[in-house]
Design an enzyme around this catalytic site. Structure first.
Site, PDB file in Angstrom:
ATOM      1  N   PRO A 266       0.784  -1.227   0.000  1.00 43.75           N
ATOM      2  CA  PRO A 266       0.000   0.000   0.000  1.00 43.75           C
ATOM      3  C   PRO A 266       0.820   1.283   0.000  1.00 43.75           C
ATOM      4  O   PRO A 266       1.825   1.386   0.702  1.00 43.75           O
ATOM      5  CB  PRO A 266      -0.795  -0.073   1.308  1.00 43.75           C
ATOM      6  CG  PRO A 266      -0.705  -1.465   1.776  1.00 43.75           C
ATOM      7  CD  PRO A 266       0.428  -2.133   1.075  1.00 43.75           C
ATOM      8  N   ASN A 267       0.358   2.217  -0.798  1.00 47.90           N
ATOM      9  CA  ASN A 267       0.864   3.591  -0.881  1.00 47.90           C
ATOM     10  C   ASN A 267       2.212   3.726  -1.578  1.00 47.90           C
ATOM     11  O   ASN A 267       2.667   4.851  -1.807  1.00 47.90           O
ATOM     12  CB  ASN A 267       0.930   4.239   0.521  1.00 47.90           C
ATOM     13  CG  ASN A 267      -0.439   4.304   1.163  1.00 47.90           C
ATOM     14  OD1 ASN A 267      -1.381   4.778   0.528  1.00 47.90           O
ATOM     15  ND2 ASN A 267      -0.584   3.793   2.373  1.00 47.90           N
TER      16      ASN A 267
ATOM     17  N   ARG B 182       5.111  11.209  -2.413  1.00 50.09           N
ATOM     18  CA  ARG B 182       4.727  10.935  -1.033  1.00 50.09           C
ATOM     19  C   ARG B 182       5.885  11.214  -0.077  1.00 50.09           C
ATOM     20  O   ARG B 182       6.935  10.572  -0.189  1.00 50.09           O
ATOM     21  CB  ARG B 182       4.353   9.453  -0.953  1.00 50.09           C
ATOM     22  CG  ARG B 182       4.052   8.959   0.413  1.00 50.09           C
ATOM     23  CD  ARG B 182       4.056   7.433   0.436  1.00 50.09           C
ATOM     24  NE  ARG B 182       3.660   6.966   1.750  1.00 50.09           N
ATOM     25  CZ  ARG B 182       3.911   5.750   2.213  1.00 50.09           C
ATOM     26  NH1 ARG B 182       4.555   4.877   1.466  1.00 50.09           N
ATOM     27  NH2 ARG B 182       3.531   5.417   3.415  1.00 50.09           N
TER      28      ARG B 182
ATOM     29  N   TYR C  24      10.874   9.273   1.840  1.00 48.01           N
ATOM     30  CA  TYR C  24      10.935   8.176   0.863  1.00 48.01           C
ATOM     31  C   TYR C  24      11.718   8.509  -0.409  1.00 48.01           C
ATOM     32  O   TYR C  24      11.876   7.651  -1.280  1.00 48.01           O
ATOM     33  CB  TYR C  24       9.507   7.735   0.500  1.00 48.01           C
ATOM     34  CG  TYR C  24       8.740   7.196   1.689  1.00 48.01           C
ATOM     35  CD1 TYR C  24       9.177   6.037   2.338  1.00 48.01           C
ATOM     36  CD2 TYR C  24       7.610   7.842   2.183  1.00 48.01           C
ATOM     37  CE1 TYR C  24       8.497   5.547   3.443  1.00 48.01           C
ATOM     38  CE2 TYR C  24       6.926   7.350   3.289  1.00 48.01           C
ATOM     39  CZ  TYR C  24       7.375   6.203   3.907  1.00 48.01           C
ATOM     40  OH  TYR C  24       6.695   5.710   5.001  1.00 48.01           O
TER      41      TYR C  24
ATOM     42  N   ASN D  17       8.449  -5.186  -0.544  1.00 51.89           N
ATOM     43  CA  ASN D  17       8.235  -4.078   0.384  1.00 51.89           C
ATOM     44  C   ASN D  17       6.750  -4.101   0.744  1.00 51.89           C
ATOM     45  O   ASN D  17       5.915  -3.661  -0.039  1.00 51.89           O
ATOM     46  CB  ASN D  17       8.615  -2.729  -0.236  1.00 51.89           C
ATOM     47  CG  ASN D  17       8.474  -1.594   0.777  1.00 51.89           C
ATOM     48  OD1 ASN D  17       7.850  -1.751   1.828  1.00 51.89           O
ATOM     49  ND2 ASN D  17       9.050  -0.440   0.470  1.00 51.89           N
TER      50      ASN D  17
HETATM   51  C1  DQA Z   1       7.858   1.542   4.227  1.00 50.06           C
HETATM   52  C2  DQA Z   1       7.837   1.709   5.757  1.00 50.06           C
HETATM   53  C3  DQA Z   1       6.455   1.477   6.318  1.00 50.06           C
HETATM   54  O1  DQA Z   1       6.461   1.679   7.725  1.00 50.06           O
HETATM   55  C4  DQA Z   1       5.456   2.423   5.706  1.00 50.06           C
HETATM   56  O2  DQA Z   1       4.160   2.148   6.181  1.00 50.06           O
HETATM   57  C5  DQA Z   1       5.494   2.391   4.211  1.00 50.06           C
HETATM   58  C6  DQA Z   1       6.792   2.382   3.552  1.00 50.06           C
HETATM   59  C7  DQA Z   1       9.212   1.924   3.618  1.00 50.06           C
HETATM   60  O3  DQA Z   1       9.470   1.537   2.480  1.00 50.06           O
HETATM   61  O4  DQA Z   1      10.002   2.642   4.254  1.00 50.06           O
HETATM   62  O5  DQA Z   1       4.476   2.466   3.554  1.00 50.06           O
HETATM   63  O6  DQA Z   1       7.626   0.166   3.938  1.00 50.06           O
END
Ligand code: DQA
Length: 152
Positions: A10-11, A18, A23, A73
């Site tokens: 997700p995301n 983002r 990130y 991931n």
């Molecule tokens: C993440 C770390 C997670 O805690 C977060 O919810 C993400 C991205 C990372 O790539 O740093 O969505 O997996």
């Protein structure tokens, strides 16, 4: 041809826009392209998927049983999803857990992962480079496996 799965939760489709201070500014498409080209140089196929839905991720994993390695991931599902953990264990594909950010430097709820104890290893906090390093590890792992099979 050996096959590596690249799976993002997700995301992660929002990468680039983002929270770039956490990130980075590289998009998911760019990361996927880079991983695919590293693997292709070694004649390894790459199947790529991202979803914001836990069920879709589980379905995709089940469909791809038989692949040689996975780069995963799980996003926030790392900290919450026993269902995704069970799917990953169920297909018996060796995998590396990747996080762009260093989850241990962040909120406490990110310190637990349902994947780290069943992964071969985890890369956290190395940004997009983590995906490239994981792809290189996958290449070594697969080449070693092929050599061992030839020897036996
Ligand atoms: C993440 C770390 C997670 O805690 C977060 O919810 C993400 C991205 C990372 O790539 O740093 O969505 O997996």
């Amino acid at each position: 041809m050996p096959k590596v799965l690249l799976l993002n939760g997700p995301n992660l489709n929002l990468l680039g826009n983002r929270e770039p201070e956490i990130y980075g500014s590289t998009t998911l498409e760019e990361i996927e392209g880079k991983v695919e080209s590293i693997l292709r140089e070694h004649k390894i196929d790459c199947e790529i998927f991202q979803s914001n839905s836990e069920g879709e991720l589980i379905d995709w994993i089940q469909k791809n049983r038989g692949a040689d390695f996975m780069l995963l991931n799980p996003g926030a599902l790392a900290h919450t999803s026993i269902g995704l953990r069970d799917a990953v264990i169920g297909i018996e594909i060796p995998f590396i857990e990747i996080h762009l950010s260093n989850v241990f430097k962040r909120e406490e709820f990110r310190h637990n992962s349902y994947f780290s104890d069943v992964a071969i290893g985890a890369l956290t906090g190395l940004g997009e480079k983590g995906y490239q390093l994981a792809a290189e590890f996958a290449i070594d792992y697969i080449e070693q496996k092929l050599n061992n099979n030839q020897g036996s």
